[in-house]
Design a protein around this motif. Structure first.
Motif, PDB file in Angstrom:
ATOM      1  N   VAL A 174      -1.515   8.550   7.386  1.00  0.00           N
ATOM      2  CA  VAL A 174      -2.505   9.525   7.848  1.00  0.00           C
ATOM      3  C   VAL A 174      -3.722   8.754   8.347  1.00  0.00           C
ATOM      4  O   VAL A 174      -4.337   8.003   7.589  1.00  0.00           O
ATOM      5  CB  VAL A 174      -2.927  10.488   6.712  1.00  0.00           C
TER       6      VAL A 174
ATOM      7  N   ARG B 134       0.738   8.242   3.223  1.00  0.00           N
ATOM      8  CA  ARG B 134       1.080   9.629   2.917  1.00  0.00           C
ATOM      9  C   ARG B 134       1.945   9.701   1.669  1.00  0.00           C
ATOM     10  O   ARG B 134       2.972   9.045   1.567  1.00  0.00           O
ATOM     11  CB  ARG B 134       1.828  10.259   4.097  1.00  0.00           C
TER      12      ARG B 134
ATOM     13  N   SER C  19       3.681  12.644  -0.094  1.00  0.00           N
ATOM     14  CA  SER C  19       4.001  14.072  -0.031  1.00  0.00           C
ATOM     15  C   SER C  19       4.372  14.668  -1.385  1.00  0.00           C
ATOM     16  O   SER C  19       4.423  15.896  -1.530  1.00  0.00           O
ATOM     17  CB  SER C  19       5.152  14.301   0.955  1.00  0.00           C
TER      18      SER C  19
ATOM     19  N   TYR D 171      -0.509  20.303   5.888  1.00  0.00           N
ATOM     20  CA  TYR D 171      -1.433  19.278   5.403  1.00  0.00           C
ATOM     21  C   TYR D 171      -2.864  19.808   5.429  1.00  0.00           C
ATOM     22  O   TYR D 171      -3.635  19.590   4.488  1.00  0.00           O
ATOM     23  CB  TYR D 171      -1.324  18.024   6.267  1.00  0.00           C
TER      24      TYR D 171
END
Length: 204
Positions: free
Chosen positions: A25, A45, A47, A90
């Motif tokens: 990111v 990132r 997740s 996001y």
């Protein structure tokens, strides 16, 4: 001190741009006068635990950001696919992380067609070797997103993009984060989109 958008006006101060990827990111920042967007950092990132989302929320607070722009990838025809859904999800997570910190900094989705392609080209023109692109390309893409956003704000003299809100927290009725917003919320969001010149996905 943070600011919030109101009809016909956009916040003045430090703003962040975010380029969301499956692995990294990119984050960019602009000065208080919103003249120039510059690359800031790249986050890994995560997740599963969303540690990067919380880091970004803390960073926004640390920099006293008044607004955050998340790039919304669309095809050249204006269509939204998996990458656009990922960016939207996001943005909602980020809005939730900010809310949990007691922050009302708005998170807005803005069109980012070809931002990564442009970032690679800019790095190449700057003499950065292809092997080193990966380290900074997400930051540069985020800077492109942010620069476009602040330039458009100045050109139009008003807010741009579509504000994203945190998902509804689980309540006593057992409805979780995916519960649909009530009619009043949907109506308010439609009115806001119309006010900001927002177009629904697929519209030209």
């Amino acid at each position: 001190m943070t600011g919030a958008a109101v009809p016909g006006v956009y916040p003045q101060g430090v703003k962040l741009g975010v380029d969301v990827g499956t692995v990294r990111v990119g984050v960019a920042v602009c000065d208080r006068d919103a003249i120039l967007a510059t690359p800031l950092r790249t986050l890994e990132r995560n997740s599963k635990k969303n540690t990067d989302v919380r880091i970004l929320a803390a960073l926004a607070e640390e920099l006293h950001a008044v607004e955050i722009f998340v790039g919304l990838p669309r095809t050249m025809k204006g269509e939204e696919h998996a990458s656009a859904r990922m960016a939207t999800d996001y943005a909602k997570l980020l809005a939730g992380a900010l809310r949990d910190r007691g922050s009302e900094v708005p998170v807005r989705l803005v069109d980012e067609r070809l931002s990564t392609v442009t970032a690679h080209r800019n790095l190449h023109e700057a003499g950065v070797g292809s092997r080193n692109h990966r380290k900074v390309v997400d930051q540069v893409a985020a800077a492109g997103i942010l620069q476009h956003a602040i330039d458009m704000q100045k050109a139009r003299g008003t807010e741009i993009g579509s504000r994203v809100y945190a998902e509804t927290a689980p309540g006593p009725t057992g409805h979780g984060a995916n519960a649909a917003p009530d009619v009043h919320t949907q109506s308010a969001q439609r009115n806001q989109h119309q006010m900001e010149g927002y177009s629904e996905p697929g519209q030209q």
